[in-house]
Design a protein around this motif. Structure first.
Motif, PDB file in Angstrom:
ATOM      1  N   PHE A 182       0.819  -1.212   0.000  1.00 44.80           N
ATOM      2  CA  PHE A 182       0.000   0.000   0.000  1.00 44.80           C
ATOM      3  C   PHE A 182       0.853   1.263   0.000  1.00 44.80           C
ATOM      4  O   PHE A 182       0.314   2.380   0.104  1.00 44.80           O
ATOM      5  N   THR A 183       2.144   1.126  -0.128  1.00 47.00           N
ATOM      6  CA  THR A 183       3.026   2.302  -0.068  1.00 47.00           C
ATOM      7  C   THR A 183       2.692   3.328  -1.148  1.00 47.00           C
ATOM      8  O   THR A 183       2.644   4.541  -0.850  1.00 47.00           O
ATOM      9  N   PRO A 184       2.470   2.915  -2.406  1.00 47.21           N
ATOM     10  CA  PRO A 184       2.112   3.918  -3.426  1.00 47.21           C
ATOM     11  C   PRO A 184       0.821   4.663  -3.092  1.00 47.21           C
ATOM     12  O   PRO A 184       0.676   5.835  -3.475  1.00 47.21           O
TER      13      PRO A 184
ATOM     14  N   ILE B 108      -4.089   7.905 -11.076  1.00 44.62           N
ATOM     15  CA  ILE B 108      -4.579   6.695 -10.405  1.00 44.62           C
ATOM     16  C   ILE B 108      -3.989   5.449 -11.062  1.00 44.62           C
ATOM     17  O   ILE B 108      -3.614   4.490 -10.353  1.00 44.62           O
ATOM     18  N   THR B 109      -3.853   5.467 -12.384  1.00 39.35           N
ATOM     19  CA  THR B 109      -3.298   4.302 -13.085  1.00 39.35           C
ATOM     20  C   THR B 109      -1.876   4.024 -12.625  1.00 39.35           C
ATOM     21  O   THR B 109      -1.517   2.867 -12.334  1.00 39.35           O
ATOM     22  N   GLU B 110      -1.046   5.021 -12.551  1.00 39.59           N
ATOM     23  CA  GLU B 110       0.333   4.827 -12.101  1.00 39.59           C
ATOM     24  C   GLU B 110       0.383   4.369 -10.653  1.00 39.59           C
ATOM     25  O   GLU B 110       1.204   3.514 -10.282  1.00 39.59           O
ATOM     26  N   MET B 111      -0.491   4.894  -9.818  1.00 37.23           N
ATOM     27  CA  MET B 111      -0.540   4.488  -8.411  1.00 37.23           C
ATOM     28  C   MET B 111      -0.907   3.009  -8.288  1.00 37.23           C
ATOM     29  O   MET B 111      -0.286   2.255  -7.518  1.00 37.23           O
ATOM     30  N   LEU B 112      -1.895   2.567  -9.066  1.00 36.68           N
ATOM     31  CA  LEU B 112      -2.325   1.165  -9.012  1.00 36.68           C
ATOM     32  C   LEU B 112      -1.262   0.236  -9.586  1.00 36.68           C
ATOM     33  O   LEU B 112      -1.079  -0.882  -9.086  1.00 36.68           O
ATOM     34  N   LYS B 113      -0.575   0.661 -10.635  1.00 34.71           N
ATOM     35  CA  LYS B 113       0.482  -0.170 -11.219  1.00 34.71           C
ATOM     36  C   LYS B 113       1.608  -0.413 -10.218  1.00 34.71           C
ATOM     37  O   LYS B 113       2.081  -1.543 -10.067  1.00 34.71           O
ATOM     38  N   GLU B 114       2.042   0.625  -9.525  1.00 35.17           N
ATOM     39  CA  GLU B 114       3.117   0.469  -8.557  1.00 35.17           C
ATOM     40  C   GLU B 114       2.688  -0.409  -7.388  1.00 35.17           C
ATOM     41  O   GLU B 114       3.468  -1.233  -6.888  1.00 35.17           O
ATOM     42  N   SER B 115       1.446  -0.251  -6.948  1.00 34.57           N
ATOM     43  CA  SER B 115       0.951  -1.091  -5.861  1.00 34.57           C
ATOM     44  C   SER B 115       0.863  -2.547  -6.309  1.00 34.57           C
ATOM     45  O   SER B 115       1.184  -3.469  -5.540  1.00 34.57           O
ATOM     46  N   ALA B 116       0.434  -2.778  -7.551  1.00 28.80           N
ATOM     47  CA  ALA B 116       0.329  -4.148  -8.072  1.00 28.80           C
ATOM     48  C   ALA B 116       1.696  -4.807  -8.163  1.00 28.80           C
ATOM     49  O   ALA B 116       1.850  -5.990  -7.810  1.00 28.80           O
TER      50      ALA B 116
END
Length: 317
Positions: free
Chosen positions: A152-154, A300-308
């Motif tokens: 959850f860091t991103p 949001i897309t970049e945030m979700l990619k890094e979390s994934a």
């Protein structure tokens, strides 16, 4: 006048019974006589069976045919004395009429070919084995608590924090382990890190991960997300984009508005890595008076990619 020992004349006058002569045995009745006065000495003799009708063979067929002709079916039908005789197979060289059979060789060859084709189909479809393809899961492992294995860091770096819950149920997780497919979920309620009591802003992160152990999800994965293109309303539609840098295959579904108003956001990231599928969904709402407007779809897309990326690494133990 009759002579003793001779049979009486059936056409002469009735004869008087002769007294038995000394030294001459008395005549015994003939057990096989058919006369009405004779009785069988065997009280349990078997009844006489009726004579069977004569059976004649069918006439031979035309000269050179090498077999028998088939008579028309007699009254009563069927095979046997009262019906038609079954046709004889045509004779070849070495058969009953001096020939042998190429016909049965052709039949045998056809049976061999059919058996070979059948065996090939059975082997190709796994009929002689379990026919199951081994799941391509690499080092992915089942996690009973997906939230504990998530990165959850991103999300926190994007100025969000977990919302306090009086029930202590944030985040929430569930999981199920099954020989066909392992499933894991994690739901988290967020709010802006700088939100106040009067700031009506909320965000939710829904994450699922599946380990497909029996069925390859590849053929249906792309179609699952492309189907969003056909979901349109008078005010919204969805944009589907293929992204790289995470897993073997990944798609982003972003909800877009027909008007300029942007008080909410809804973005889905779907990832397939072998037979593992992962989906994380971000849903956010902000009131018009909020000091924390919603993020753009690209952010949001970049945030979700890094979390994934971080989460998938943790699931590969």
């Amino acid at each position: 006048m009759s002579i003793p020992g001779e049979s009486p004349n059936p056409y002469g006058p009735p004869q008087q019974p002769q007294p038995p002569q000394p030294g001459v045995p008395a005549p015994q009745p003939n057990p096989y006589s058919q006369g009405p006065q004779q009785q069988s000495p065997y009280p349990y003799a078997q009844p006489t069976m009726p004579a069977m009708p004569a059976v004649t063979a069918p006439p031979p067929g035309p000269a050179g045919s090498g077999g028998w002709s088939t008579p028309e079916t007699a009254a009563g039908g069927g095979y046997g004395p009262m019906g038609a005789q079954p046709p004889m197979p045509p004779a070849g060289p070495g058969g009953p009429n001096g020939g042998g059979g190429k016909g049965w060789l052709w039949a045998l060859g056809g049976a061999v070919v059919a058996s070979a084709v059948w065996a090939g189909v059975v082997f190709s479809t796994g009929g002689f084995g379990n026919g199951e393809k081994e799941a391509e899961l690499g080092t992915y492992q089942y996690a009973s608590d997906l939230c504990a294995s998530s990165d959850f860091t991103p999300i926190e770096n994007a100025s969000f924090k977990e919302k306090d819950s009086t029930s202590g149920s944030n985040p929430q997780h569930s999981s199920s382990k099954d020989p066909a497919m392992d499933s894991m979920t994690c739901n988290v309620d967020y709010e802006p890190s700088t939100s106040s009591s009067g700031d009506y802003s909320s965000a939710w992160l829904y994450t699922t991960a599946y380990l497909h152990r029996k069925t390859d999800p590849t053929p249906e994965f792309k179609a699952t997300y492309m189907s969003y293109k056909n979901q349109k309303t008078s005010s919204t539609h969805y944009k589907v984009t293929k992204v790289s840098g995470v897993g073997d295959e990944a798609y982003v579904v972003a909800q877009e508005y027909e008007s300029s108003s942007n008080s909410s956001a809804y973005v889905i990231l779907g990832v397939r890595d072998g037979w593992m599928t992962y989906q994380t969904t971000w849903s956010q709402y902000a009131s018009s008076s909020s000091d924390n407007p919603v993020k753009s779809n690209s952010e949001i897309t970049e945030m979700l990619k890094e979390s994934a990326k971080g989460t998938l690494e943790k699931l590969q133990k």
